[in-house]
Design a protein around this motif. Structure first.
Motif, mmCIF file in Angstrom:
data_model
loop_
_atom_site.group_PDB
_atom_site.id
_atom_site.type_symbol
_atom_site.label_atom_id
_atom_site.label_comp_id
_atom_site.label_asym_id
_atom_site.label_seq_id
_atom_site.Cartn_x
_atom_site.Cartn_y
_atom_site.Cartn_z
ATOM 1 N N THR B 169 -7.387 -3.538 2.247
ATOM 2 C CA THR B 169 -7.285 -3.354 3.699
ATOM 3 C C THR B 169 -7.108 -1.877 3.980
ATOM 4 O O THR B 169 -6.747 -1.101 3.093
ATOM 5 N N GLN B 170 -7.349 -1.513 5.222
ATOM 6 C CA GLN B 170 -7.223 -0.104 5.586
ATOM 7 C C GLN B 170 -5.787 0.384 5.379
ATOM 8 O O GLN B 170 -5.566 1.517 4.977
ATOM 9 N N SER B 171 -4.813 -0.481 5.601
ATOM 10 C CA SER B 171 -3.445 0.033 5.481
ATOM 11 C C SER B 171 -3.089 0.286 4.016
ATOM 12 O O SER B 171 -2.384 1.248 3.700
ATOM 13 N N ILE B 172 -3.607 -0.537 3.112
ATOM 14 C CA ILE B 172 -3.426 -0.222 1.691
ATOM 15 C C ILE B 172 -4.126 1.106 1.372
ATOM 16 O O ILE B 172 -3.567 1.981 0.703
ATOM 17 N N LEU B 173 -5.344 1.238 1.878
ATOM 18 C CA LEU B 173 -6.090 2.477 1.623
ATOM 19 C C LEU B 173 -5.342 3.693 2.155
ATOM 20 O O LEU B 173 -5.327 4.749 1.525
ATOM 21 N N ASP B 174 -4.712 3.523 3.315
ATOM 22 C CA ASP B 174 -3.948 4.640 3.873
ATOM 23 C C ASP B 174 -2.816 5.027 2.931
ATOM 24 O O ASP B 174 -2.594 6.213 2.668
ATOM 25 N N GLU B 175 -2.128 4.017 2.415
ATOM 26 C CA GLU B 175 -1.029 4.331 1.496
ATOM 27 C C GLU B 175 -1.541 5.026 0.247
ATOM 28 O O GLU B 175 -0.949 6.001 -0.230
ATOM 29 N N ILE B 176 -2.634 4.486 -0.283
ATOM 30 C CA ILE B 176 -3.197 5.108 -1.490
ATOM 31 C C ILE B 176 -3.649 6.529 -1.188
ATOM 32 O O ILE B 176 -3.414 7.461 -1.959
ATOM 33 N N SER B 177 -4.314 6.701 -0.058
ATOM 34 C CA SER B 177 -4.766 8.040 0.333
ATOM 35 C C SER B 177 -3.609 9.017 0.333
ATOM 36 O O SER B 177 -3.696 10.115 -0.245
ATOM 37 N N ASN B 178 -2.521 8.616 0.990
ATOM 38 C CA ASN B 178 -1.376 9.518 1.080
ATOM 39 C C ASN B 178 -0.813 9.837 -0.292
ATOM 40 O O ASN B 178 -0.504 10.992 -0.591
ATOM 41 N N LYS B 195 -6.367 11.512 -15.605
ATOM 42 C CA LYS B 195 -4.929 11.531 -15.878
ATOM 43 C C LYS B 195 -4.152 11.706 -14.575
ATOM 44 O O LYS B 195 -3.216 10.986 -14.283
ATOM 45 N N LYS B 196 -4.590 12.703 -13.819
ATOM 46 C CA LYS B 196 -3.886 12.959 -12.566
ATOM 47 C C LYS B 196 -3.942 11.764 -11.624
ATOM 48 O O LYS B 196 -2.965 11.432 -10.964
ATOM 49 N N ILE B 197 -5.126 11.152 -11.581
ATOM 50 C CA ILE B 197 -5.259 10.024 -10.666
ATOM 51 C C ILE B 197 -4.374 8.869 -11.147
ATOM 52 O O ILE B 197 -3.751 8.166 -10.344
ATOM 53 N N SER B 198 -4.320 8.717 -12.464
ATOM 54 C CA SER B 198 -3.594 7.575 -13.008
ATOM 55 C C SER B 198 -2.095 7.652 -12.743
ATOM 56 O O SER B 198 -1.407 6.635 -12.666
ATOM 57 N N LYS B 199 -1.613 8.852 -12.601
ATOM 58 C CA LYS B 199 -0.190 9.026 -12.285
ATOM 59 C C LYS B 199 0.230 8.221 -11.065
ATOM 60 O O LYS B 199 1.392 7.857 -10.915
ATOM 61 N N LEU B 200 -0.742 8.008 -10.233
ATOM 62 C CA LEU B 200 -0.533 7.261 -9.010
ATOM 63 C C LEU B 200 0.203 5.954 -9.232
ATOM 64 O O LEU B 200 0.952 5.479 -8.375
ATOM 65 N N LYS B 201 -0.057 5.370 -10.383
ATOM 66 C CA LYS B 201 0.523 4.050 -10.636
ATOM 67 C C LYS B 201 2.050 4.068 -10.510
ATOM 68 O O LYS B 201 2.655 3.121 -10.053
ATOM 69 N N TYR B 202 2.646 5.187 -10.934
ATOM 70 C CA TYR B 202 4.093 5.265 -10.827
ATOM 71 C C TYR B 202 4.512 5.421 -9.387
ATOM 72 O O TYR B 202 5.577 4.971 -8.978
ATOM 73 N N ASP B 203 3.666 6.063 -8.664
ATOM 74 C CA ASP B 203 3.952 6.348 -7.270
ATOM 75 C C ASP B 203 3.810 5.086 -6.408
ATOM 76 O O ASP B 203 4.502 4.907 -5.415
ATOM 77 N N LEU B 204 2.896 4.249 -6.770
ATOM 78 C CA LEU B 204 2.575 3.077 -5.954
ATOM 79 C C LEU B 204 2.634 1.816 -6.814
ATOM 80 O O LEU B 204 1.607 1.176 -7.048
#
Lengths: 341, 341
Positions: B169-178, B195-204
């Motif tokens: 959904t757009q709201s998930i995309l917004d969170e991921i974008s941020n 690697k950098k992108i994968s770090k996201l997993k900890y963030d989200l």
DNA sequence: TATTAGCACTCAATCGATATGAGTGCTAAC
DNA sequence: GTTAGCACTCATATCGATTGAGTGCTAATA
């Protein structure tokens, strides 16, 4: 009007002329035809065909060249059975279903492919935008003074617009984006008016000032959205066609293809689905009076049609082009209807 | 090497040849020059200039044509004072500062304008992208199966990429974008790695599954970003140049301009700021050996340079083109440095 | 009546010979 | 060093003759 032998002769003449580009004489036809007819007889028939307006002579002692009317009879009587084989079809299909995601890219691929196959110029229209309804919208900060407005229509067309807009933050823009989308979602893009945008003020009382600033900018920018865009592929092909390879003509052609409004006119005239053929003088556009134009439509999603046109000298391989165009447009319709996703 | 009379004669010959395109004879120069010199004397000088390699004869009884070396001397000795007047400068300036906001549009305008003024082909590079750092990013839902990724670099270049990405959904995309932006902001775009992108997993942590799905798609898409893009304007001009108006040559030229990688090579070779002139054989690119190429750089924001090249026959109006190019590139630098905003 | 052989005729394209003229290089005189 | 003068070169233009592809017409034939 034409008996079957006359038609046969006309077809042979045109086939030969398409292949050679030189006026066709009676002896050529007499030898080629399986009719077992002498050149004198062919000459008599040719004289009749000329009187009927299907052929003409560039000068007294030359062979015959088909007139626009002649081409018309020829095209109308074409049988398209097996004009392209299964192998070609498979090739086309596999090249088009190449994993491109964006509709524009798929269309460019298709246009490019047709240009390669036919050796002529291809013009393709991208899907329409303004008459579709807005499905998503986002304002994105580019710099201190610029904001990007992304509009997405329900037929999945994306437009980027850049606005001159200072003194805001991305989080404000996000709120405005969401509010705008809530207000505008579902309206067709051409219906988005100042009035609708202005309603936002009630929705976002905190940002009234920002909205006041944004409204006129938005309105001006929206006005400049092009309804339809075009892609031209294979222009260089025309430079190898003797009929157009001289500098002046080639230049006029190039300018024709640069001037996208002409193609809006041309495509707008064509309303019927399927193949449309305009030969020489049948073209309303002055610049195409020495050309033939074969257009087809493909279905883009539920309600939208895109168009692809092949442009070349009247002396073109109608059979092959029509078949290719038909097959490509069907494949595109399939792709855009989601069959291959 | 050359005494002043020889230089004067060489200049006169080249001026005449540029204007007429025909070999220049001794009598023409004798009459034209204010040197008060007979044609016989001119012939002697011409013979010397030929021996030195600055001129040659297409055949024994014809006049002289400048060699690449001759052009080189000519160009190096050009004085550019008042090559274009204040009126032209004002016109150029006012046409460039026409309220276009997007850098691409400004550059297209400039290229188009130069093509109009010079009557030649112009190639302009858009600002670079990959070596700049990411300043903004947004994922936007296009449809059930497609997501648009917007990347914005700190030099204000915008790229749209379409991803095949379902079930969000757009709201998930917004969170991921941020979250993505938080992680990647400031990195140069070419440095954005898995690697950098994968770090996201900890963030989200909540969206770990979505991230896993997104990462390979993102990586593949990012690979396909073009570093630099080019705009070609005024190709049709070349179709009026006798040297190129025959079909085969024109076609080869067209294909040259279609092949954008060649311009990457050409522009990469030019490192110096300011005007760069390549005459005939001085061009490393085979296809340009019959052409002259005049390139200039303009400053785009703090660190970035864009390039604009004029391409035409060696017989071109160097003085006018150089001055125009210089003036336009300076104006562009001014515009992009924000002077006119 | 439809077909065809035969022939005179037309006309663009090609060819060769000739002329034209722009331009050179060289020489001898200034 | 400069220049007038002249022989020479060679691409281009011109012109007439030739060629040949193709026609239209007529008269004979099936």
């Amino acid at each position: 009007m034409l008996n079957s032998r006359q038609l046969k002769i006309l077809q042979l003449i045109i086939d030969d002329f398409i292949a050679s580009g030189a006026p066709v004489g009676s002896r050529t036809i007499s030898k080629k035809s399986a009719l077992g007819i002498s050149s004198a007889t062919v000459r008599n028939e040719m004289a009749d065909l000329e009187e009927l307006g299907y052929l003409y002579q560039p000068h007294t002692s030359a062979g015959r060249i088909p007139s626009d009317q002649g081409y018309r009879i020829y095209v109308d009587s074409l049988s398209l059975d097996k004009a392209i084989g299964q192998r070609e079809k498979n090739l086309i299909r596999s090249l088009l279903i190449s994993g491109k995601i964006r509709a524009e890219e798929v269309i460019e691929n298709a246009a490019h492919l047709i240009a390669e196959i036919t050796g002529l110029v291809v013009v393709a229209s991208y899907p329409g935008f303004k008459k579709h309804s807005l499905s998503n919208l986002k304002l994105i900060k580019i710099s201190e003074t610029k904001v990007l407005l992304i509009l997405i229509s329900d037929n999945e067309v994306v437009k980027n617009l850049t606005l001159s807009f200072s003194g805001t933050t991305q989080s404000i823009l996000d709120e405005i984006s969401n509010a705008l989308l809530r207000n505008l979602e579902g309206s067709t893009i051409e219906d988005i008016t100042v009035k609708k945008i202005s309603k936002l003020k009630y929705d976002l009382k905190n940002y009234a000032e920002v909205i006041d600033y944004l409204v006129p900018i938005l309105r001006d920018t929206m006005k400049n959205i092009d309804e339809v865009e075009y892609r031209v592929e294979g222009f260089d092909n025309i430079l190898s066609v003797p009929e157009f390879s001289d500098g002046t003509k080639a230049r006029r052609m190039y300018q024709l293809f640069e001037n996208k409004t002409i193609f809006k006119d041309i495509f707008d005239q064509i309303t019927a689905e399927g193949i449309d053929i305009r030969i020489g003088e049948e073209n309303e556009v002055e610049e195409l009076r020495e050309c033939s134009l074969i257009t087809t439509t493909y279905r883009y999603q539920a309600r939208d049609f895109g168009k692809i046109a092949v442009i070349g000298p009247k002396r073109m391989d109608y059979r092959g082009i029509i078949s290719t165009l038909e097959y490509v447009s069907n494949t595109l319709s399939d792709i855009f209807s989601g069959i291959y996703l």
